[in-house]
Design a protein around this motif. Structure first.
Motif, mmCIF file in Angstrom:
data_model
loop_
_atom_site.group_PDB
_atom_site.id
_atom_site.type_symbol
_atom_site.label_atom_id
_atom_site.label_comp_id
_atom_site.label_asym_id
_atom_site.label_seq_id
_atom_site.Cartn_x
_atom_site.Cartn_y
_atom_site.Cartn_z
ATOM 1 N N ARG A 117 0.836 -1.212 0.000
ATOM 2 C CA ARG A 117 0.000 0.000 0.000
ATOM 3 C C ARG A 117 0.866 1.257 0.000
ATOM 4 N NH1 ARG A 117 -2.514 -3.061 3.838
ATOM 5 N NH2 ARG A 117 -1.815 -1.716 5.541
ATOM 6 N N ARG A 149 0.738 -0.149 -11.082
ATOM 7 C CA ARG A 149 -0.152 -1.218 -10.622
ATOM 8 C C ARG A 149 0.705 -2.194 -9.840
ATOM 9 N NH1 ARG A 149 -5.351 -1.581 -9.304
ATOM 10 N NH2 ARG A 149 -5.900 -3.756 -8.990
ATOM 11 N N THR A 182 1.184 -5.508 -7.224
ATOM 12 C CA THR A 182 0.581 -6.765 -6.794
ATOM 13 C C THR A 182 1.385 -7.357 -5.648
ATOM 14 O OG1 THR A 182 -0.169 -7.223 -9.048
ATOM 15 C CG2 THR A 182 -0.127 -9.075 -7.511
ATOM 16 N N THR A 185 -6.627 -6.595 1.135
ATOM 17 C CA THR A 185 -7.554 -6.028 0.150
ATOM 18 C C THR A 185 -8.523 -5.053 0.809
ATOM 19 O OG1 THR A 185 -7.405 -8.019 -1.236
ATOM 20 C CG2 THR A 185 -9.320 -6.583 -1.562
ATOM 21 N N ASP A 195 -6.361 2.231 -4.782
ATOM 22 C CA ASP A 195 -7.006 1.390 -5.786
ATOM 23 C C ASP A 195 -6.046 0.831 -6.830
ATOM 24 O OD1 ASP A 195 -6.445 3.687 -7.162
ATOM 25 O OD2 ASP A 195 -8.532 4.210 -7.585
ATOM 26 N N ASN A 196 -4.748 1.107 -6.699
ATOM 27 C CA ASN A 196 -3.779 0.561 -7.658
ATOM 28 C C ASN A 196 -2.944 -0.557 -7.058
ATOM 29 O OD1 ASN A 196 -2.589 2.541 -5.992
ATOM 30 N ND2 ASN A 196 -0.861 2.781 -7.409
ATOM 31 N N GLU A 206 -3.256 -4.658 -5.587
ATOM 32 C CA GLU A 206 -4.075 -5.870 -5.500
ATOM 33 C C GLU A 206 -3.277 -6.943 -4.773
ATOM 34 O OE1 GLU A 206 -4.925 -7.768 -9.191
ATOM 35 O OE2 GLU A 206 -2.940 -7.390 -10.038
ATOM 36 N N GLN A 253 -2.914 -11.249 -4.006
ATOM 37 C CA GLN A 253 -3.245 -12.590 -4.465
ATOM 38 C C GLN A 253 -2.616 -13.638 -3.555
ATOM 39 O OE1 GLN A 253 -2.592 -13.313 -8.675
ATOM 40 N NE2 GLN A 253 -2.861 -11.150 -9.185
#
Length: 235
Positions: free
Chosen positions: A7, A17, A19, A32, A41-42, A44, A46
């Motif tokens: 973040r 972006r 990850t 999340t 918001d950029n 993510e 996993q």
């Protein structure tokens, strides 16, 4: 981890972006939610094994690992897998706990016992030296322009700070019950022993970076920060 460094990076690089990956579905879910709450918001998150990632070859401009290498049972695979998904000309950065280079100064019996305690208490498979990481980047991952540093002075305060956080705000632990009391007591002892290990140079805070060469072995002058991937760390 729950995505704090991811973040932070995403906030610094709003046009990127980013990850983050973790083995824990709970951590990915929490990360999340925190990103959404903070309007990041950029980023993510996993669920994925850092030693066997699902990403395609050469799919990221930057790869980075923050306090995750110490948890990896195969350090070489950890680095070469990051190199695999990195585009030519891209940057790799690793921040990780390391042990002193045993090749330059052998461990005493007491130092080996101290390291064994740190391995077992937080279930670390093993640590390696900063020089070992540099060798893996150069010889196994094919990275160029490899540079290293020891940031122990920059980070040592965090160990005792983590203890004092619990002292100044004990109520979450008190309410959690006896099982958590015992865990926090053990964690406090381990945090102090980590502090002492760094202070006497038994441990080092490794900062390692390198560049993936372009075709023909050339090194790019700079890499765009359009899509980065983060390996989540402990905190």
């Amino acid at each position: 981890g729950i995505g704090g460094t991811t973040r932070y990076m995403a906030s610094l690089l709003p046009n990127s972006r980013i990850t983050g990956i973790t083995l824990s579905p709970e951590q990915a879910s929490r990360a999340t939610k925190l990103a959404a709450e903070r309007g990041v918001d950029n980023a993510e998150f996993q669920v994925m094994d850092a030693l066997s990632m699902d990403f395609e070859d050469e799919s990221f401009d930057v790869v980075w690992g923050c306090e995750s290498g110490e948890h990896m049972p195969d350090k070489t695979k950890y680095v070469t897998e990051m190199s695999r998904v990195l585009k030519p000309g891209g940057r790799m950065v690793i921040a990780t706990w390391c042990q002193r280079d045993n090749a330059t100064q052998s461990f005493t019996a007491e130092e080996e016992r101290s390291l064994d305690f740190l391995y077992k208490e937080w279930t670390h498979p093993y640590f390696i030296s900063i020089a070992d990481y540099a060798g893996i980047l150069k010889n196994d991952a094919g990275m160029a322009s490899v540079e290293t540093d020891d940031w122990w002075k920059n980070t040592i305060a965090s160990w005792r700070h983590s203890i004092w956080v619990g002292v100044f705000d004990p109520w979450p632990v008190v309410r959690a019950g006896p099982r958590m009391w015992w865990k926090c007591l053990r964690d406090g002892v381990c945090l102090e022993r980590m502090h002492r290990a760094f202070d006497r140079k038994l441990m080092a805070y490794g900062m390692i970076k390198g560049v993936k060469p372009l075709a023909g072995g050339a090194v790019a002058a700079a890499a765009p920060a359009l899509a980065t991937r983060g390996v989540p760390g402990l905190y």
